[in-house]
Design a protein around this motif. Structure first.
Motif, PDB file in Angstrom:
ATOM      1  N   PHE A 120       2.495 -17.138 -10.808  1.00 33.44           N
ATOM      2  CA  PHE A 120       1.071 -17.661 -10.963  1.00 33.44           C
ATOM      3  C   PHE A 120       0.597 -16.269 -11.577  1.00 33.44           C
ATOM      4  N   GLU A 121      -0.204 -16.533 -12.548  1.00 31.84           N
ATOM      5  CA  GLU A 121      -0.767 -15.428 -13.239  1.00 31.84           C
ATOM      6  C   GLU A 121      -2.016 -14.837 -12.843  1.00 31.84           C
ATOM      7  N   ARG A 122      -2.053 -13.809 -12.236  1.00 32.90           N
ATOM      8  CA  ARG A 122      -3.457 -13.131 -11.709  1.00 32.90           C
ATOM      9  C   ARG A 122      -4.299 -12.983 -12.609  1.00 32.90           C
ATOM     10  N   PRO A 123      -5.306 -13.059 -12.488  1.00 30.42           N
ATOM     11  CA  PRO A 123      -6.476 -12.908 -13.351  1.00 30.42           C
ATOM     12  C   PRO A 123      -7.393 -11.476 -13.445  1.00 30.42           C
ATOM     13  N   ALA A 124      -7.990 -11.000 -14.293  1.00 33.72           N
ATOM     14  CA  ALA A 124      -8.573  -9.858 -14.151  1.00 33.72           C
ATOM     15  C   ALA A 124      -9.504 -10.022 -13.057  1.00 33.72           C
ATOM     16  N   GLY A 125      -9.899  -8.598 -12.484  1.00 33.03           N
ATOM     17  CA  GLY A 125     -10.952  -8.696 -11.522  1.00 33.03           C
ATOM     18  C   GLY A 125     -10.516  -8.615 -10.173  1.00 33.03           C
ATOM     19  N   LEU A 126      -9.120  -8.761  -9.919  1.00 31.00           N
ATOM     20  CA  LEU A 126      -8.474  -8.673  -8.332  1.00 31.00           C
ATOM     21  C   LEU A 126      -7.631  -7.615  -8.308  1.00 31.00           C
ATOM     22  N   GLN A 127      -7.515  -7.142  -7.339  1.00 33.72           N
ATOM     23  CA  GLN A 127      -6.552  -5.987  -7.192  1.00 33.72           C
ATOM     24  C   GLN A 127      -5.747  -6.258  -5.667  1.00 33.72           C
ATOM     25  N   GLU A 128      -4.487  -5.914  -5.673  1.00 26.90           N
ATOM     26  CA  GLU A 128      -3.726  -6.159  -4.350  1.00 26.90           C
ATOM     27  C   GLU A 128      -4.111  -5.182  -3.252  1.00 26.90           C
ATOM     28  N   GLU A 129      -4.052  -5.621  -2.155  1.00 29.38           N
ATOM     29  CA  GLU A 129      -4.546  -4.966  -0.926  1.00 29.38           C
ATOM     30  C   GLU A 129      -3.506  -4.950   0.175  1.00 29.38           C
ATOM     31  N   THR A 130      -3.012  -3.792   0.810  1.00 26.94           N
ATOM     32  CA  THR A 130      -2.152  -4.055   1.804  1.00 26.94           C
ATOM     33  C   THR A 130      -2.666  -4.656   2.956  1.00 26.94           C
ATOM     34  N   LEU A 131      -1.867  -5.530   3.568  1.00 29.26           N
ATOM     35  CA  LEU A 131      -2.467  -6.055   4.787  1.00 29.26           C
ATOM     36  C   LEU A 131      -1.727  -6.131   6.017  1.00 29.26           C
ATOM     37  N   CYS A 132      -1.945  -6.154   6.959  1.00 29.08           N
ATOM     38  CA  CYS A 132      -1.309  -6.145   8.373  1.00 29.08           C
ATOM     39  C   CYS A 132      -0.696  -7.629   8.417  1.00 29.08           C
ATOM     40  N   ALA A 133       0.632  -7.791   8.809  1.00 27.29           N
ATOM     41  CA  ALA A 133       1.236  -9.097   8.806  1.00 27.29           C
ATOM     42  C   ALA A 133       0.906  -9.962  10.139  1.00 27.29           C
ATOM     43  N   LEU A 134       0.108  -9.216  11.126  1.00 29.78           N
ATOM     44  CA  LEU A 134      -0.291 -10.137  12.177  1.00 29.78           C
ATOM     45  C   LEU A 134      -1.703 -10.222  12.129  1.00 29.78           C
ATOM     46  N   SER A 135      -2.624  -9.607  11.600  1.00 27.87           N
ATOM     47  CA  SER A 135      -4.094  -9.868  11.513  1.00 27.87           C
ATOM     48  C   SER A 135      -4.462 -10.332  10.187  1.00 27.87           C
ATOM     49  N   TYR A 136      -3.785 -10.078   9.041  1.00 27.91           N
ATOM     50  CA  TYR A 136      -4.039 -10.379   7.726  1.00 27.91           C
ATOM     51  C   TYR A 136      -5.234  -9.316   7.350  1.00 27.91           C
ATOM     52  N   GLN A 137      -5.564  -8.254   7.882  1.00 27.75           N
ATOM     53  CA  GLN A 137      -6.670  -7.496   7.608  1.00 27.75           C
ATOM     54  C   GLN A 137      -5.856  -5.958   7.396  1.00 27.75           C
ATOM     55  N   ARG A 138      -6.591  -5.122   7.038  1.00 30.03           N
ATOM     56  CA  ARG A 138      -6.243  -3.629   6.536  1.00 30.03           C
ATOM     57  C   ARG A 138      -5.530  -3.343   7.840  1.00 30.03           C
ATOM     58  N   PRO A 139      -4.019  -2.673   7.645  1.00 30.98           N
ATOM     59  CA  PRO A 139      -3.631  -2.238   8.792  1.00 30.98           C
ATOM     60  C   PRO A 139      -3.863  -1.020   9.596  1.00 30.98           C
ATOM     61  N   VAL A 140      -3.660  -1.004  10.716  1.00 33.04           N
ATOM     62  CA  VAL A 140      -3.839   0.182  11.365  1.00 33.04           C
ATOM     63  C   VAL A 140      -2.490   0.822  11.926  1.00 33.04           C
ATOM     64  N   ASP A 141      -2.304   1.747  12.522  1.00 36.47           N
ATOM     65  CA  ASP A 141      -1.228   2.577  12.715  1.00 36.47           C
ATOM     66  C   ASP A 141      -0.170   1.710  13.631  1.00 36.47           C
ATOM     67  N   GLY A 142       1.004   1.565  13.104  1.00 40.64           N
ATOM     68  CA  GLY A 142       2.126   0.736  13.773  1.00 40.64           C
ATOM     69  C   GLY A 142       2.173  -0.897  13.525  1.00 40.64           C
ATOM     70  N   CYS A 143       1.086  -1.360  12.645  1.00 39.53           N
ATOM     71  CA  CYS A 143       1.078  -2.696  12.166  1.00 39.53           C
ATOM     72  C   CYS A 143       1.952  -3.086  11.241  1.00 39.53           C
ATOM     73  N   PRO A 144       2.966  -3.986  11.389  1.00 37.49           N
ATOM     74  CA  PRO A 144       3.916  -4.294  10.238  1.00 37.49           C
ATOM     75  C   PRO A 144       3.219  -4.877   9.198  1.00 37.49           C
ATOM     76  N   LEU A 145       3.533  -4.305   8.017  1.00 37.25           N
ATOM     77  CA  LEU A 145       2.787  -4.690   6.740  1.00 37.25           C
ATOM     78  C   LEU A 145       3.088  -6.150   6.218  1.00 37.25           C
ATOM     79  N   TYR A 146       2.194  -6.516   5.532  1.00 34.85           N
ATOM     80  CA  TYR A 146       2.418  -8.019   5.197  1.00 34.85           C
ATOM     81  C   TYR A 146       3.003  -7.831   3.472  1.00 34.85           C
ATOM     82  N   SER A 147       3.848  -8.569   3.201  1.00 32.78           N
ATOM     83  CA  SER A 147       4.297  -8.434   1.943  1.00 32.78           C
ATOM     84  C   SER A 147       4.731 -10.162   1.174  1.00 32.78           C
TER      85      SER A 147
END
Length: 244
Positions: A217-244
């Protein structure tokens, strides 16, 4: 206003009832309580307005609207889901696209009729979240059943297991599956959409991919990728497995 203790209260299929969820996590887990609370915060009139623009008319203005209250046809719901992979454009279904006469000349062409009802950015966010439903949520059985590539979709199950749904898409096709009886009655014990409708969808998508190959799927302009925690789907804290 949120419903009082003596009024209708939505329940989830599982026992887990977290206090807070991101929109992504709620959709992945098909959390009914989160859906109804979001509807109350946004307002039913706005939800109904978007649904109407996507082709779903006549839905009731009730607190359970976000859970699928109201009658829709498989064609209507599938058409509505096309808004997401279409970049926010709603389309009118066409029974016939072209008629060719005996000489090979085109006698009739039915054009595409479409209208922008969501921004490309919002549509892509929905594509991304519905992709997670297939990759790690209630639709994950599709991967085990051989569906490959970039796809998204959503399971659906009505009260007393009278209807089982799965509507999903790739970048080239949108497919909806409904399982039920003409005169509504319980399909079977624990007849969830993931058990009854999703296998039919997965089989069709595997076959359709041979004729209608799809890509990312083509990502439109105006969006950027963010690294998320795979458990909370929020910005990761130390020790949080990363979402990919």
């Amino acid at each position: 206003e949120p419903q009082g203790p003596d009024e209708w209260t939505p329940r989830n299929a599982g026992a887990r009832t977290p206090d807070a969820l991101t929109l992504r996590a709620a959709l992945v887990e098909s959390d009914n309580r989160a859906a109804t609370l979001l509807q109350q915060q946004v307002g039913s009139k706005r939800v109904l307005g978007v649904a109407r623009k996507a082709g779903l008319d006549g839905l009731p203005d009730v607190p359970s609207l976000a859970l699928g209250t109201g009658l829709v046809t498989p064609l209507g719901l599938t058409t509505a889901y096309a808004v997401f992979p279409n970049g926010g454009f709603a389309v009118e279904p066409r029974d016939i696209t072209r008629v060719v006469d005996a000489d090979g000349s085109t006698a009739l062409t039915v054009p595409v009729v479409r209208e922008q009802v969501l921004s490309p950015q919002v549509a892509y966010q929905m594509v991304s979240m519905l992709g997670d439903v297939v990759d790690r949520g209630t639709g994950s059985a599709a991967r085990r059943q051989g569906v490959r590539g970039a796809v998204g979709g959503k399971t659906g199950t009505t009260n007393d297991f009278k209807d089982a749904w799965f509507v999903g898409f790739s970048s080239s096709i949108v497919v909806g599956v409904w399982v039920g009886f003409d005169q509504p009655e319980t399909i079977g014990r624990e007849a969830y959409g993931s058990r009854y409708a999703l296998p039919i969808w997965a089989d069709f998508m595997r076959r359709a991919a041979r004729l209608r190959p799809s890509g990312a799927f083509e990502r439109p302009a105006g969006l950027q990728e963010e690294t998320l925690c795979a458990l909370s789907y929020q910005r990761p804290v130390d020790g949080c497995p990363l979402y990919s």
